[in-house]
Design a protein around this motif. Structure first.
Motif, PDB file in Angstrom:
ATOM      1  N   VAL A  35       0.839  -1.210   0.000  1.00  0.00           N
ATOM      2  CA  VAL A  35       0.000   0.000   0.000  1.00  0.00           C
ATOM      3  C   VAL A  35       0.869   1.253   0.000  1.00  0.00           C
ATOM      4  O   VAL A  35       0.648   2.188  -0.766  1.00  0.00           O
ATOM      5  N   HIS A  36       1.868   1.240   0.880  1.00  0.00           N
ATOM      6  CA  HIS A  36       2.732   2.412   1.021  1.00  0.00           C
ATOM      7  C   HIS A  36       3.923   2.285   0.071  1.00  0.00           C
ATOM      8  O   HIS A  36       5.062   2.085   0.480  1.00  0.00           O
ATOM      9  N   THR A  37       3.607   2.411  -1.192  1.00  0.00           N
ATOM     10  CA  THR A  37       4.585   2.226  -2.260  1.00  0.00           C
ATOM     11  C   THR A  37       5.335   3.527  -2.549  1.00  0.00           C
ATOM     12  O   THR A  37       5.005   4.593  -2.007  1.00  0.00           O
ATOM     13  N   ALA A  38       6.319   3.439  -3.448  1.00  0.00           N
ATOM     14  CA  ALA A  38       7.045   4.629  -3.877  1.00  0.00           C
ATOM     15  C   ALA A  38       6.096   5.623  -4.551  1.00  0.00           C
ATOM     16  O   ALA A  38       6.223   6.839  -4.380  1.00  0.00           O
ATOM     17  N   GLU A  39       5.135   5.110  -5.299  1.00  0.00           N
ATOM     18  CA  GLU A  39       4.162   5.980  -5.960  1.00  0.00           C
ATOM     19  C   GLU A  39       3.287   6.694  -4.935  1.00  0.00           C
ATOM     20  O   GLU A  39       2.984   7.886  -5.079  1.00  0.00           O
ATOM     21  N   ARG A  40       2.875   5.973  -3.901  1.00  0.00           N
ATOM     22  CA  ARG A  40       2.073   6.586  -2.830  1.00  0.00           C
ATOM     23  C   ARG A  40       2.889   7.665  -2.117  1.00  0.00           C
ATOM     24  O   ARG A  40       2.344   8.712  -1.743  1.00  0.00           O
ATOM     25  N   ALA A  41       4.181   7.429  -1.932  1.00  0.00           N
ATOM     26  CA  ALA A  41       5.036   8.436  -1.299  1.00  0.00           C
ATOM     27  C   ALA A  41       5.069   9.713  -2.133  1.00  0.00           C
ATOM     28  O   ALA A  41       5.022  10.831  -1.601  1.00  0.00           O
ATOM     29  N   PRO A  71       2.398   6.076   8.581  1.00  0.00           N
ATOM     30  CA  PRO A  71       3.315   5.314   9.433  1.00  0.00           C
ATOM     31  C   PRO A  71       4.741   5.809   9.220  1.00  0.00           C
ATOM     32  O   PRO A  71       5.056   6.374   8.160  1.00  0.00           O
ATOM     33  N   PRO A  72       5.617   5.646  10.205  1.00  0.00           N
ATOM     34  CA  PRO A  72       6.969   6.209  10.108  1.00  0.00           C
ATOM     35  C   PRO A  72       7.733   5.800   8.863  1.00  0.00           C
ATOM     36  O   PRO A  72       8.396   6.642   8.239  1.00  0.00           O
ATOM     37  N   GLU A  73       7.647   4.526   8.474  1.00  0.00           N
ATOM     38  CA  GLU A  73       8.401   4.076   7.301  1.00  0.00           C
ATOM     39  C   GLU A  73       7.952   4.821   6.045  1.00  0.00           C
ATOM     40  O   GLU A  73       8.781   5.219   5.215  1.00  0.00           O
ATOM     41  N   HIS A  74       6.649   4.998   5.921  1.00  0.00           N
ATOM     42  CA  HIS A  74       6.108   5.712   4.764  1.00  0.00           C
ATOM     43  C   HIS A  74       6.451   7.190   4.827  1.00  0.00           C
ATOM     44  O   HIS A  74       6.836   7.794   3.814  1.00  0.00           O
ATOM     45  N   LEU A  75       6.345   7.777   6.015  1.00  0.00           N
ATOM     46  CA  LEU A  75       6.625   9.201   6.160  1.00  0.00           C
ATOM     47  C   LEU A  75       8.085   9.505   5.829  1.00  0.00           C
ATOM     48  O   LEU A  75       8.398  10.559   5.269  1.00  0.00           O
ATOM     49  N   ASN A  76       8.969   8.583   6.161  1.00  0.00           N
ATOM     50  CA  ASN A  76      10.367   8.756   5.791  1.00  0.00           C
ATOM     51  C   ASN A  76      10.531   8.813   4.270  1.00  0.00           C
ATOM     52  O   ASN A  76      11.281   9.634   3.733  1.00  0.00           O
ATOM     53  N   LEU A 107       6.141  19.634  14.993  1.00  0.00           N
ATOM     54  CA  LEU A 107       7.552  19.268  14.828  1.00  0.00           C
ATOM     55  C   LEU A 107       7.940  18.128  15.765  1.00  0.00           C
ATOM     56  O   LEU A 107       8.741  17.256  15.405  1.00  0.00           O
ATOM     57  N   TYR A 108       7.364  18.117  16.957  1.00  0.00           N
ATOM     58  CA  TYR A 108       7.628  17.017  17.891  1.00  0.00           C
ATOM     59  C   TYR A 108       7.065  15.706  17.339  1.00  0.00           C
ATOM     60  O   TYR A 108       7.751  14.678  17.329  1.00  0.00           O
ATOM     61  N   ALA A 109       5.829  15.740  16.858  1.00  0.00           N
ATOM     62  CA  ALA A 109       5.213  14.528  16.307  1.00  0.00           C
ATOM     63  C   ALA A 109       5.979  14.032  15.090  1.00  0.00           C
ATOM     64  O   ALA A 109       6.220  12.823  14.933  1.00  0.00           O
ATOM     65  N   LEU A 110       6.378  14.955  14.226  1.00  0.00           N
ATOM     66  CA  LEU A 110       7.157  14.596  13.053  1.00  0.00           C
ATOM     67  C   LEU A 110       8.503  14.010  13.460  1.00  0.00           C
ATOM     68  O   LEU A 110       8.959  13.001  12.916  1.00  0.00           O
ATOM     69  N   GLY A 111       9.132  14.640  14.445  1.00  0.00           N
ATOM     70  CA  GLY A 111      10.407  14.140  14.937  1.00  0.00           C
ATOM     71  C   GLY A 111      10.311  12.755  15.542  1.00  0.00           C
ATOM     72  O   GLY A 111      11.187  11.904  15.325  1.00  0.00           O
ATOM     73  N   MET A 112       9.237  12.486  16.268  1.00  0.00           N
ATOM     74  CA  MET A 112       9.079  11.167  16.894  1.00  0.00           C
ATOM     75  C   MET A 112       8.835  10.080  15.858  1.00  0.00           C
ATOM     76  O   MET A 112       9.102   8.904  16.110  1.00  0.00           O
ATOM     77  N   LYS A 113       8.362  10.459  14.699  1.00  0.00           N
ATOM     78  CA  LYS A 113       8.171   9.469  13.639  1.00  0.00           C
ATOM     79  C   LYS A 113       9.442   9.260  12.812  1.00  0.00           C
ATOM     80  O   LYS A 113       9.720   8.144  12.364  1.00  0.00           O
TER      81      LYS A 113
END
Length: 225
Positions: A35-41, A71-76, A107-113
């Protein structure tokens, strides 16, 4: 009504209330590589831009939902795409679009992910900056994140050239200092347990689900942008 949502609604207003209520919904998706593919990113990076720097005015709720849902992996991956295309990280983009307490919260939430260990290290430093120590922030951070403190200490050393126990020794006194040092020392036990056993087999309470994703500053950007 005494539930957390009602309390937040009474105490908060505006964008900060909207962000906290979005967080409270617990809407983060479970990472699925199908679901969280390169295209979705790429699509979500464009959505971040359209909600922020790509429009006149800011679609704050659009930003909040994207951040909370991802999710963190996708957000990265989204951050990497965004940085490559627009030449700034999501941290810097959020700084440009938001202000005041909601900026700090996002920024805190983003940082924690994206950079959890560096983010917690910065909290500890913030608790000790200036004249006097913010004992509530320092205590809450040390206790809340004791399961990852050894790895936070590595980030703290790298960022500030000082170990967490050294900072506690410098900032605290008496029994309070001794308690925080004891928590830190026992955190090494938690670190060993969580590294070597399945979470469902551990008969101790879990204090937080922290992403072990990439911590590379060049890929992600610093907490300060």
């Amino acid at each position: 009504e005494n539930d957390l949502g009602s309390l937040l609604k009474r105490e908060l207003r505006g964008d900060l209330e909207d962000f906290m209520m979005t967080c409270l919904q617990g809407v983060e998706e479970t990472f699925d590589p199908e679901v969280h593919t390169a295209e979705r990113a790429k699509e979500d990076a464009e959505k971040f831009h359209e909600a922020g720097e790509g429009r006149w005015g800011t679609d704050e709720m659009g930003l909040f939902k994207l951040l909370c849902f991802s999710p963190p992996e996708h957000l990265n991956n989204v951050n990497s795409v965004y940085t490559d295309k627009y030449d700034l990280t999501l941290f810097k983009a959020m700084e440009n679009e938001l202000r005041s307490d909601v900026e700090d919260a996002v920024l805190y939430a983003l940082g924690m992910k994206l950079k959890p260990y560096e983010t917690v290290a910065k909290l500890i430093k913030d608790a000790c900056k200036g004249v006097g120590t913010d004992e509530l922030l320092l205590t809450a951070t040390i206790i809340r994140y004791q399961t990852i403190l050894p790895r936070v200490c590595d980030s703290h050393n790298e960022l500030y050239d000082k170990a967490i126990p050294e900072r506690i020794e410098d900032e605290c006194r008496g029994d309070y200092k001794n308690v925080l040092l004891a928590v830190y020392e026992n955190a090494h036990y938690f670190d060993y347990v969580f590294e070597n056993h399945r979470a469902e087999d551990i008969s101790v309470y879990w204090i937080g689900d922290v992403n072990d994703g990439p911590q590379d500053e060049e890929e992600i950007g610093t907490i300060d942008g």
